[in-house]
Design an enzyme around this catalytic site. Structure first.
Site, mmCIF file in Angstrom:
data_model
loop_
_atom_site.group_PDB
_atom_site.id
_atom_site.type_symbol
_atom_site.label_atom_id
_atom_site.label_comp_id
_atom_site.label_asym_id
_atom_site.label_seq_id
_atom_site.Cartn_x
_atom_site.Cartn_y
_atom_site.Cartn_z
ATOM 1 N N ASP A 35 -78.235 21.294 6.766
ATOM 2 C CA ASP A 35 -79.379 22.094 6.333
ATOM 3 C C ASP A 35 -80.681 21.331 6.586
ATOM 4 O O ASP A 35 -81.518 21.172 5.698
ATOM 5 C CB ASP A 35 -79.257 22.453 4.854
ATOM 6 C CG ASP A 35 -80.126 23.653 4.470
ATOM 7 O OD1 ASP A 35 -80.522 24.404 5.395
ATOM 8 O OD2 ASP A 35 -80.419 23.825 3.276
ATOM 9 N N GLY B 187 -80.314 28.007 -4.594
ATOM 10 C CA GLY B 187 -79.097 28.615 -5.080
ATOM 11 C C GLY B 187 -78.475 27.861 -6.231
ATOM 12 O O GLY B 187 -77.733 28.419 -7.031
#
Length: 851
Positions: free
Chosen positions: A633, A518
């Site tokens: 994450d 991203g």
């Protein structure tokens, strides 16, 4: 106690006489300088060891002060019987003891503090600094506990004809001291070189440092008092209550008179024979005990390097060349296959070895020393340790207590002057930075660039501003040899120009792309002399990219750890936002377990990688900041492998600071990767460290089963790896889904312990999940069980740790059970992941699944 080589009686007698004569000479050390002061005492004090401490009136000639404030008490606690703690001298203002030095060189400085009662002064509130002209011993020291004494011991290299000891109270406070020793020490106590543990090498110039003795241990024996030591030292027993020293299985001792000092090696000045005549060793009960290390843990101050001295004397063997063992410091090898007999040529002969542990290799304020059996053949696996010393080394500021420097000012130290000098440096650095920014802006305006449009300040300059006070005006050289106007103290590394990075990536060629997310893209780049770097180029038009870049740079500027990625540099030009990391040759972990043509990892490699990643996460949760850091994450694409397959956790764009002490969680929007996401966090939007633990549990099964966390192409019950693995585990058939490439090489004990760790991580509620420290412990145990099983196999079974017959399997099961029974002393977290500034890091981030 005998050896292999026999000598005639006359030769033995002559050898004994020579050894005794040399030992006697070495034991005789008469200090040229010998100042012993019982501060505040009206009369001389004679200690049990025969030394006489002068009364305060006899010592006042050494002291530059007009104050005569004393504290006295006859009722000190029973465990503090030392006479020196019964009186104290108090200073309302800066005061200096000045001693003449008749022979420059090494000196012991020993200070005694005990907060006695005084009607006008509460000694528990005293805050003061103790220093000399060029060295800080204690900064803002305070003895806050009424019933605790404080003994501080230093080994100082005095090069002048006098020595000034300065007591400097904090403003509106005072200082005190109960006793002082300033005594000459043999120069031979400090070597000029020693073995560096991490990174491996040789440390030269040790004699240029000063030291604080933090721990001096008589292993396996009682405390050795100054009365029985050649230099009036105290050796604490490793069984002493306040020290955390897990014991070995067996303590051994012999008559101290049987210890024979070698010619040209250890002497009684290095350590008395009471130290060498006792030891901790492994129990003589056969190979079942070969799967553990004798371990000692010592608390130390972070931010300093340490000289570690280990004392050995083979008092356990009955013949030469029958004892081989390894030495580890913080999990890293210090000596492999140490053979005392080859070094001393006899039994019961002292030997010592010096190591340096760099500050960057110490995490969580602990030094762990271990000895364990070598891979070399021995009749009975064994290892010993007789004594242990830990000495803190001065840092670059010339201090043994923080980063506070000492400056000379008319025989003392001016605290105000030091502050003004530091302020001047900071102001000058800020002015320099302002000038640099002004010049850059002027240059860019000349090119037609408008700083108010798409300015890089939107993501980088606010972060840089917080480091302005630490910038230096000189040039510094980074790990890979580049010059930088910014000091590496900023934690941001080298500022790269956009042209450098454009050339390194061949104008950001698509063929150089090794990852997409991203934030933008990651490129592999090559610059000067073939140095490879991973270059993360963010997209300034992406709000996600800007936020993640800010988070990552804020964290990486503070975090340094062997098992975390580390920042090499950045580019802050025009609208670009680029971070630069060192390239990691073996890329993401996922590529090595499935989905590529790379060779499959062995089970042992997978265990070591799991342990490395666990260490990195454990550091984030406990040592990354005062509140801890939650990665948010954790997945196999964010665990990268260097050229040696050392695992490092990467990508901190989603990380969050953990809850404070009065909170149980952090309330935040759910972010992470599907398949790894903690279901409790997803439901309640309450983030804790246990969310990382859940994700790591998925990673563990991914490593074991060699398949993705989510695979929609599979039957419905198999799509989610965590659910499928847990279902198989509940049925007791977990072996059915283990990677076929390794299933035959895993011993049952190791598999059970590994799966147990993964299963606990995946508990439905965070409160039921273990900490990363507990997960790490279990993975270490799984590795030790695997290694033990391989050692128990015959050569033809090395590739398959399962016994070929039911009989062999039964015997092996008994062996593993025996190892399990010794787990209290043998299985300890072997965390060698000390903080490493500028360690090799990063590479490919092939995260094509997004967030």
């Amino acid at each position: 106690m005998g050896g292999i080589h026999k000598l005639p009686a006359s030769s033995l007698a002559l050898l004994f006489i020579i050894s005794y004569f040399l030992s006697t000479i070495n034991a005789r050390f008469t200090p040229s300088d010998n100042y012993l002061i019982d501060c505040g005492s009206p009369q001389n004090t004679i200690l049990d060891d025969g030394r006489t401490f002068k009364s305060d009136p006899q010592s006042v000639s050494f002291l530059s002060t007009d104050e005569n404030i004393f504290a006295t008490s006859d009722s000190i606690p029973e465990n503090e019987k030392l006479h020196l703690y019964r009186t104290a001298r108090i200073f309302d203002s800066e005061s200096v003891y000045k001693f003449l030095v008749f022979q420059p060189g090494r000196h012991f400085l020993r200070l005694y503090f005990y907060p006695l009662h005084h009607p006008s002064y509460n000694l528990t509130t005293a805050v003061f600094t103790v220093k000399t002209d060029n060295l800080v011993f204690l900064h803002d020291f305070s003895a806050r506990e009424k019933t605790a004494s404080h003994f501080k011991e230093y080994l100082v290299n005095v090069t002048s004809d006098d020595f000034s000891l300065v007591f400097s109270p904090l403003k509106k406070s005072f200082a005190f001291v109960n006793g002082i020793e300033f005594v000459s020490a043999p120069d031979e106590l400090v070597p000029n070189s020693a073995t560096v543990v991490s990174p491996p090498g040789v440390f030269n110039g040790i004699s240029d440092y000063d030291f604080q003795v933090l721990h001096r241990i008589n292993v396996g024996g009682p405390m050795v008092s100054p009365k029985n030591d050649t230099l009036s030292r105290t050796w604490m027993s490793d069984s002493h209550g306040y020290m955390m020293f897990p014991k070995g299985d067996k303590l051994v001792s012999v008559d101290p008179s049987t210890i024979t000092y070698p010619v040209g090696g250890a002497t009684p000045l290095i350590a008395p024979n009471q130290v060498y005549s006792s030891a901790a060793s492994m129990e003589d009960s056969g190979v079942s005990n070969s799967n553990f290390n004798l371990t000692w843990e010592m608390k130390v101050d972070s931010g300093f390097s340490y000289l570690i001295r280990l004392h050995f004397c083979d008092i356990v063997s009955t013949s030469l060349n029958s004892l081989y063992f390894n030495v580890y410091v913080n999990g890293m090898i210090g000596v492999s296959g140490l053979d005392l007999a080859s070094l001393t040529s006899n039994l019961a002969v002292p030997y010592y070895n010096d190591f340096v542990m760099n500050a960057s290799a110490i995490s969580n304020g602990l030094i762990r020393v271990q000895v364990g059996p070598s891979d070399l053949e021995s009749p009975i696996p064994n290892a010993i340790l007789n004594g242990l010393e830990i000495m803190k080394m001065t840092n670059s500021a010339g201090s043994l207590d923080g980063v506070f420097s000492s400056r000379t000012n008319s025989g003392g130290v001016s605290h105000t002057t030091t502050i003004l000098e530091a302020t001047g440096v900071a102001v000058g650095a800020i002015a320099l930075l302002a000038l640099i920014i002004t010049l850059i802006r002027s240059k860019n305006k000349a090119k037609g660039w408008n700083p108010d449009q798409n300015s890089s300040r939107s993501w980088f300059l606010p972060i840089n501003a917080s480091y302005c006070s630490t910038l230096l005006s000189g040039k510094s050289k980074s790990k890979i040899g580049y010059s930088s106007v910014f000091s590496t103290m900023t934690g941001l590394g080298r500022p790269f120009t956009f042209n450098e990075l454009r050339d390194a990536t061949k104008n950001f060629d698509e063929s150089a792309v090794i990852g997409v997310g991203g934030f933008g893209k990651v490129y592999i780049g090559e610059i000067e002399q073939g140095t490879k770097l991973a270059i993360k180029r963010g997209n300034p038009r992406s709000s996600q990219g800007i936020n993640e870049f800010q988070t990552e740079i804020q964290l990486l500027s503070k975090l340094r750890h062997r098992h975390l990625v580390s920042l090499i540099g950045y580019c802050d030009e025009n609208t670009e936002m680029i971070l630069v990391y060192e390239y990691m040759a073996n890329g993401p972990l996922r590529d090595h377990i499935y989905g590529s043509t790379l060779p499959s990892l062995t089970w042992r490699q997978r265990l070591e990688i799991s342990i490395g990643a666990a260490r990195g996460l454990h550091y984030l949760h406990t040592g990354g900041s005062s509140q801890g850091i939650i990665h948010r994450d954790v997945k196999t694409t964010n665990i990268l492998l260097d050229e040696n397959l050392v695992a490092k956790v990467s990508d901190f764009g989603l990380s969050k600071t953990g809850p404070s002490l009065d909170q149980t969680h952090v309330s935040t929007a759910v972010k992470g990767s599907f398949g790894y996401l903690d279901p409790e966090y997803f439901r309640r939007q309450q983030l804790t460290e246990k969310s990382d633990v859940y994700s790591f549990g998925v990673v563990l099964f991914e490593i074991l089963c060699a398949r993705p966390a989510l695979d929609p192409s599979l039957p419905r019950e198999q799509v989610n790896l965590a659910e499928w693995a847990m279902a198989k585990q509940r049925k007791g058939v977990i072996e059915m889904i283990v990677d076929p490439k390794i299933v035959k090489s895993i011993c049952s004990g190791s598999l059970l312990k590994y799966v147990e760790a993964a299963e606990k991580c995946l508990a439905e509620y965070g409160v039921d999940r273990p900490s990363m420290g507990d997960v790490l412990w279990n993975l270490e145990f799984a590795l030790q069980l695997q290694d033990a099983s391989l050692q128990l196999d015959s050569p033809e079974e090395d590739d398959n740790c399962h016994a070929k017959t039911k009989t062999d399997a039964s015997e092996k099961s008994k062996k593993v059970d025996e190892i399990n029974n010794h787990s209290d002393v043998s299985v300890l977290i072997n965390d060698d992941s000390g903080v490493v500034v500028g360690s090799p890091l990063f590479s490919k981030i092939e995260d094509f699944e997004g967030r």
